[in-house]
Design a protein around this motif. Sequence first.
Motif, PDB file in Angstrom:
ATOM      1  N   GLU A 172      -3.375   0.235  -3.582  1.00 22.19           N
ATOM      2  CA  GLU A 172      -2.963  -1.105  -3.195  1.00 22.19           C
ATOM      3  C   GLU A 172      -2.616  -1.899  -4.437  1.00 22.19           C
ATOM      4  OE1 GLU A 172      -4.827  -4.147  -0.096  1.00 22.19           O
ATOM      5  OE2 GLU A 172      -6.076  -3.876  -1.874  1.00 22.19           O
ATOM      6  N   ARG A 197       0.859  -1.185   0.000  1.00 18.99           N
ATOM      7  CA  ARG A 197       0.000   0.000   0.000  1.00 18.99           C
ATOM      8  C   ARG A 197       0.887   1.223   0.000  1.00 18.99           C
ATOM      9  NH1 ARG A 197      -5.475  -0.732   3.513  1.00 18.99           N
ATOM     10  NH2 ARG A 197      -6.227  -2.524   2.348  1.00 18.99           N
ATOM     11  N   ILE A 240      -7.743   2.616  -2.967  1.00 19.99           N
ATOM     12  CA  ILE A 240      -8.404   2.083  -1.777  1.00 19.99           C
ATOM     13  C   ILE A 240      -9.148   3.176  -1.032  1.00 19.99           C
ATOM     14  CG2 ILE A 240      -8.003   0.977   0.468  1.00 19.99           C
ATOM     15  CD1 ILE A 240      -7.601  -0.833  -1.906  1.00 19.99           C
ATOM     16  N   ARG A 252       0.962   5.738  -0.609  1.00 14.57           N
ATOM     17  CA  ARG A 252       0.209   6.987  -0.582  1.00 14.57           C
ATOM     18  C   ARG A 252       0.761   7.889  -1.670  1.00 14.57           C
ATOM     19  NH1 ARG A 252      -2.869   9.053   3.367  1.00 14.57           N
ATOM     20  NH2 ARG A 252      -2.138   7.431   4.764  1.00 14.57           N
ATOM     21  N   TRP A 256      -2.536  -1.383  -9.919  1.00 13.19           N
ATOM     22  CA  TRP A 256      -2.838  -0.777  -8.621  1.00 13.19           C
ATOM     23  C   TRP A 256      -4.320  -0.436  -8.568  1.00 13.19           C
ATOM     24  CZ3 TRP A 256       0.965  -0.328  -4.963  1.00 13.19           C
ATOM     25  CH2 TRP A 256       2.277  -0.507  -5.408  1.00 13.19           C
ATOM     26  N   VAL A 283      -4.719   6.490  -1.189  1.00 11.79           N
ATOM     27  CA  VAL A 283      -3.987   5.289  -0.808  1.00 11.79           C
ATOM     28  C   VAL A 283      -4.288   4.251  -1.879  1.00 11.79           C
ATOM     29  CG1 VAL A 283      -3.720   3.479   0.921  1.00 11.79           C
ATOM     30  CG2 VAL A 283      -4.156   5.827   1.635  1.00 11.79           C
TER      31      VAL A 283
END
Length: 87
Positions: A65, A10, A79, A12, A76, A63
């Motif tokens: 994942e 994960r 989230i 940012r 990706w 964010v």
Amino acid sequence: MIGKETVKRRLRGVVVGNLADKTARIRIERQMQHPLYKKVIRRHNSVQAHDAENTCRLGDTVVIEEIPRVSKTKSWRVIQVTGGEKS
């Protein structure tokens, strides 16, 4: 390997593009120390993330994942959208 879950990465980042349908372009910044001069420098990568509801706007902090590949360039998924620009 039954019952063992893989740990998904994960990260940012900040949304820098959202023109494509269900796709957001995310800029991920990281800091590292220069191997010779020991100065802290910033590096960045841009990745494309799957945004199924098209909730991301330019400048939002999100964010993301890691997931199995959705398309040629997307691996990706968004989230969480925290909104606002990263300080």
